[in-house]
Design a protein around this motif. Structure first.
Motif, mmCIF file in Angstrom:
data_model
loop_
_atom_site.group_PDB
_atom_site.id
_atom_site.type_symbol
_atom_site.label_atom_id
_atom_site.label_comp_id
_atom_site.label_asym_id
_atom_site.label_seq_id
_atom_site.Cartn_x
_atom_site.Cartn_y
_atom_site.Cartn_z
ATOM 1 N N GLN A 135 0.830 -1.211 0.000
ATOM 2 C CA GLN A 135 0.000 0.000 0.000
ATOM 3 C C GLN A 135 0.862 1.257 0.000
ATOM 4 O O GLN A 135 0.599 2.211 -0.739
ATOM 5 C CB GLN A 135 -0.944 -0.006 1.200
ATOM 6 C CG GLN A 135 -2.023 -1.054 1.108
ATOM 7 C CD GLN A 135 -2.787 -1.205 2.417
ATOM 8 O OE1 GLN A 135 -2.850 -0.282 3.231
ATOM 9 N NE2 GLN A 135 -3.359 -2.374 2.629
ATOM 10 N N VAL A 136 1.900 1.263 0.830
ATOM 11 C CA VAL A 136 2.807 2.418 0.878
ATOM 12 C C VAL A 136 3.500 2.585 -0.469
ATOM 13 O O VAL A 136 3.615 3.698 -0.998
ATOM 14 C CB VAL A 136 3.841 2.279 2.013
ATOM 15 C CG1 VAL A 136 4.925 3.348 1.912
ATOM 16 C CG2 VAL A 136 3.160 2.342 3.372
ATOM 17 N N ALA A 137 3.967 1.484 -1.059
ATOM 18 C CA ALA A 137 4.669 1.533 -2.338
ATOM 19 C C ALA A 137 3.788 2.140 -3.432
ATOM 20 O O ALA A 137 4.191 3.094 -4.115
ATOM 21 C CB ALA A 137 5.117 0.130 -2.738
ATOM 22 N N VAL A 138 2.612 1.605 -3.582
ATOM 23 C CA VAL A 138 1.715 2.062 -4.649
ATOM 24 C C VAL A 138 1.300 3.507 -4.426
ATOM 25 O O VAL A 138 1.353 4.336 -5.354
ATOM 26 C CB VAL A 138 0.499 1.119 -4.760
ATOM 27 C CG1 VAL A 138 -0.577 1.723 -5.661
ATOM 28 C CG2 VAL A 138 0.941 -0.249 -5.272
ATOM 29 N N ARG A 139 0.900 3.848 -3.223
ATOM 30 C CA ARG A 139 0.470 5.222 -2.922
ATOM 31 C C ARG A 139 1.604 6.219 -3.185
ATOM 32 O O ARG A 139 1.397 7.269 -3.801
ATOM 33 C CB ARG A 139 -0.017 5.324 -1.481
ATOM 34 C CG ARG A 139 -0.524 6.715 -1.101
ATOM 35 C CD ARG A 139 -1.098 6.780 0.312
ATOM 36 N NE ARG A 139 -0.168 6.289 1.325
ATOM 37 C CZ ARG A 139 -0.320 5.144 2.015
ATOM 38 N NH1 ARG A 139 -1.371 4.367 1.818
ATOM 39 N NH2 ARG A 139 0.572 4.791 2.918
ATOM 40 N N THR A 140 2.808 5.881 -2.743
ATOM 41 C CA THR A 140 3.930 6.809 -2.889
ATOM 42 C C THR A 140 4.295 7.013 -4.350
ATOM 43 O O THR A 140 4.548 8.141 -4.788
ATOM 44 C CB THR A 140 5.147 6.311 -2.089
ATOM 45 O OG1 THR A 140 4.747 6.117 -0.726
ATOM 46 C CG2 THR A 140 6.290 7.310 -2.143
#
Length: 170
Positions: A135-140
Motif C-alpha cells: 500500500q505504501v509503495a503504490v500510494r507513494t
C-alpha cells in the motif's frame, strides 16, 4: 505512467534500473540484496565500497537512496535504498518506507530513466507486513511528483504479487 505487477526474479529484468532493498552498509546481504550482488558480480561490491560513508559503516541511511551501475545485470543501474525495520508501525516506518520510494524515483528522474523495477522493500527480513508495504509503495509512486513512464512492482512470489494487485485496485 504505467504501473505493472510481475512475479519474477528482479535480477533478470531488462529495465533501466532495478531497486535494491539494501542494508545501510550496501555491502550485500540476504534476500534481494544478496541476489542482486551475486547477479551483478564483484564489480558491484567494489562500486558500493567506493561510496562514501555518512557514519561508520553506513553508506546509505534508512529512507535514502544511492546509485551504482548494474554491471552484470540486464538493468543499466542499481538504485540502492534502505527500508525501515518494522517495529509495529508507530516508529515512523510508513514515512521511512515512503521516503525510500521517493528517493529512488528522484534518482531515476535525475538520470532521465524510462523504467524502474522495485522489489518489496522492507517486506522480507525487515518484517514490514507485506500488505501494508504494498500500500505504501503504490500510494507513494502514484503520488510522486515525477515517475518514469514504466514502474514495475516485482514480486518474488504469488502472495506479494497479490498484495500489489490489491493495492493497485486490480
Amino acid at each position: 505512467m504505467a504501473l505493472e505487477v510481475i512475479e519474477a526474479d528482479i535480477t533478470t529484468l531488462a529495465v533501466d534500473a532495478i531497486v535494491n532493498a539494501a542494508n545501510e552498509s550496501l555491502l550485500g546481504g540476504g534476500g534481494v540484496d544478496g541476489a542482486i550482488h551475486r547477479a551483478a558480480g564483484t564489480e558491484l561490491l567494489a562500486a558500493c565500497r567506493a561510496l562514501p560513508e555518512t557514519l561508520p559503516g553506513v553508506r546509505c541511511p534508512t529512507g535514502e537512496a544511492r546509485l551504482t551501475p548494474g554491471f552484470g545485470l540486464p538493468a543499466r543501474w542499481v538504485i540502492h535504498t534502505v527500508g525501515p525495520v518494522w517495529h509495529g508501525g508507530a516508529s515512523g516506518e510508513p514515512a521511512l518506507l515512503a521516503a525510500c520510494y521517493r528517493a529512488s524515483l528522484a534518482l531515476a528522474h535525475e538520470l532521465g530513466l524510462d523504467s524502474v523495477a522495485f522489489p518489496a522493500i522492507s517486506a522480507g527480513v525487515y518484517g514490514y507486513p507485506a500488505s501494508l508495504a504494498a500500500q505504501v509503495a503504490v500510494r507513494t509512486v502514484r503520488d510522486a511528483p515525477w515517475a518514469p513512464p514504466q514502474v514495475v512492482f516485482c514480486a518474488f512470489g504469488q502472495a506479494m504479487a497479490g498484495h500489489y494487485r490489491d493495492a493497485l485496485g486490480a
